[in-house]
Scaffold this motif. Structure first.
Motif, PDB file in Angstrom:
ATOM      1  N   ARG A  86       0.819  -1.215   0.000  1.00 33.27           N
ATOM      2  CA  ARG A  86       0.000   0.000   0.000  1.00 33.27           C
ATOM      3  C   ARG A  86       0.853   1.264   0.000  1.00 33.27           C
ATOM      4  N   PHE A  87       1.936   1.243   0.769  1.00 29.64           N
ATOM      5  CA  PHE A  87       2.756   2.440   0.928  1.00 29.64           C
ATOM      6  C   PHE A  87       4.082   2.267   0.193  1.00 29.64           C
ATOM      7  N   ASP A  88       4.368   3.197  -0.729  1.00 32.46           N
ATOM      8  CA  ASP A  88       5.642   3.166  -1.439  1.00 32.46           C
ATOM      9  C   ASP A  88       6.785   3.513  -0.496  1.00 32.46           C
ATOM     10  N   ASP A  89       6.558   4.474   0.351  1.00 31.10           N
ATOM     11  CA  ASP A  89       7.556   4.919   1.312  1.00 31.10           C
ATOM     12  C   ASP A  89       7.199   4.335   2.678  1.00 31.10           C
ATOM     13  N   ARG A  90       8.160   3.720   3.339  1.00 29.80           N
ATOM     14  CA  ARG A  90       7.883   3.100   4.640  1.00 29.80           C
ATOM     15  C   ARG A  90       7.503   4.133   5.687  1.00 29.80           C
ATOM     16  N   LEU A  91       8.008   5.345   5.562  1.00 31.61           N
ATOM     17  CA  LEU A  91       7.715   6.377   6.553  1.00 31.61           C
ATOM     18  C   LEU A  91       6.378   7.069   6.315  1.00 31.61           C
ATOM     19  N   GLU A  92       5.738   6.792   5.186  1.00 34.60           N
ATOM     20  CA  GLU A  92       4.437   7.396   4.913  1.00 34.60           C
ATOM     21  C   GLU A  92       3.411   6.957   5.956  1.00 34.60           C
ATOM     22  N   ALA A  93       3.407   5.682   6.282  1.00 32.71           N
ATOM     23  CA  ALA A  93       2.461   5.179   7.281  1.00 32.71           C
ATOM     24  C   ALA A  93       2.745   5.781   8.655  1.00 32.71           C
ATOM     25  N   VAL A  94       4.007   5.946   8.996  1.00 34.12           N
ATOM     26  CA  VAL A  94       4.368   6.546  10.279  1.00 34.12           C
ATOM     27  C   VAL A  94       3.940   8.015  10.322  1.00 34.12           C
ATOM     28  N   GLY A  95       4.168   8.745   9.242  1.00 40.85           N
ATOM     29  CA  GLY A  95       3.764  10.149   9.182  1.00 40.85           C
ATOM     30  C   GLY A  95       2.265  10.319   9.318  1.00 40.85           C
ATOM     31  N   ILE A  96       1.514   9.450   8.673  1.00 43.00           N
ATOM     32  CA  ILE A  96       0.057   9.519   8.760  1.00 43.00           C
ATOM     33  C   ILE A  96      -0.404   9.183  10.176  1.00 43.00           C
ATOM     34  N   ALA A  97       0.171   8.148  10.771  1.00 47.31           N
ATOM     35  CA  ALA A  97      -0.236   7.741  12.125  1.00 47.31           C
ATOM     36  C   ALA A  97       0.081   8.830  13.147  1.00 47.31           C
ATOM     37  N   VAL A  98       1.263   9.405  13.062  1.00 45.52           N
ATOM     38  CA  VAL A  98       1.639  10.465  14.013  1.00 45.52           C
ATOM     39  C   VAL A  98       0.788  11.711  13.783  1.00 45.52           C
ATOM     40  N   GLY A  99       0.513  12.033  12.523  1.00 45.91           N
ATOM     41  CA  GLY A  99      -0.336  13.188  12.224  1.00 45.91           C
ATOM     42  C   GLY A  99      -1.738  13.030  12.769  1.00 45.91           C
ATOM     43  N   VAL A 100      -2.313  11.849  12.599  1.00 51.19           N
ATOM     44  CA  VAL A 100      -3.657  11.590  13.130  1.00 51.19           C
ATOM     45  C   VAL A 100      -3.641  11.659  14.652  1.00 51.19           C
ATOM     46  N   LEU A 101      -2.581  11.125  15.272  1.00 49.61           N
ATOM     47  CA  LEU A 101      -2.465  11.196  16.725  1.00 49.61           C
ATOM     48  C   LEU A 101      -2.420  12.647  17.201  1.00 49.61           C
ATOM     49  N   LEU A 102      -1.655  13.485  16.513  1.00 47.68           N
ATOM     50  CA  LEU A 102      -1.574  14.896  16.904  1.00 47.68           C
ATOM     51  C   LEU A 102      -2.922  15.603  16.753  1.00 47.68           C
ATOM     52  N   VAL A 103      -3.641  15.295  15.692  1.00 45.33           N
ATOM     53  CA  VAL A 103      -4.968  15.894  15.505  1.00 45.33           C
ATOM     54  C   VAL A 103      -5.900  15.459  16.637  1.00 45.33           C
ATOM     55  N   LEU A 104      -5.857  14.180  16.984  1.00 44.89           N
ATOM     56  CA  LEU A 104      -6.720  13.686  18.060  1.00 44.89           C
ATOM     57  C   LEU A 104      -6.345  14.284  19.413  1.00 44.89           C
ATOM     58  N   VAL A 105      -5.059  14.473  19.664  1.00 43.16           N
ATOM     59  CA  VAL A 105      -4.626  15.101  20.920  1.00 43.16           C
ATOM     60  C   VAL A 105      -5.110  16.543  20.982  1.00 43.16           C
ATOM     61  N   GLY A 106      -4.983  17.265  19.877  1.00 44.82           N
ATOM     62  CA  GLY A 106      -5.453  18.650  19.848  1.00 44.82           C
ATOM     63  C   GLY A 106      -6.952  18.750  20.061  1.00 44.82           C
TER      64      GLY A 106
END
Length: 68
Positions: A6-26
């Motif tokens: 699904r993800f060409d870049d291995r860090l894409e999934a990490v970036g999305i997960a951390v971004g969603v976490l930050l949105v939920l924390v806010g």
């Protein structure tokens, strides 16, 4: 389809997960009504601005991770 396909870049999934976490924390911080528990209006305003900033950074990180 597996996650590695699904993800060409291995860090894409990490970036999305951390971004969603930050949105939920806010959003969670704002949902906790910080202005109702603080005695100082300035502190409440700064906390709400900070929470919105965290959510904005998270949304930006998700967008940046998904950007082709």
């Amino acid at each position: 389809m597996s996650v590695t396909e699904r993800f060409d870049d291995r860090l894409e999934a990490v970036g999305i997960a951390v971004g969603v976490l930050l949105v939920l924390v806010g959003l969670g911080t704002i949902a906790g009504f910080p202005w109702a528990t603080k005695n100082n209006a300035t502190a409440s305003v700064l906390q709400v601005i900070g929470a919105l900033g965290v959510a904005g950074i998270g949304a930006g990180l998700v967008w940046l991770s998904r950007y082709e």
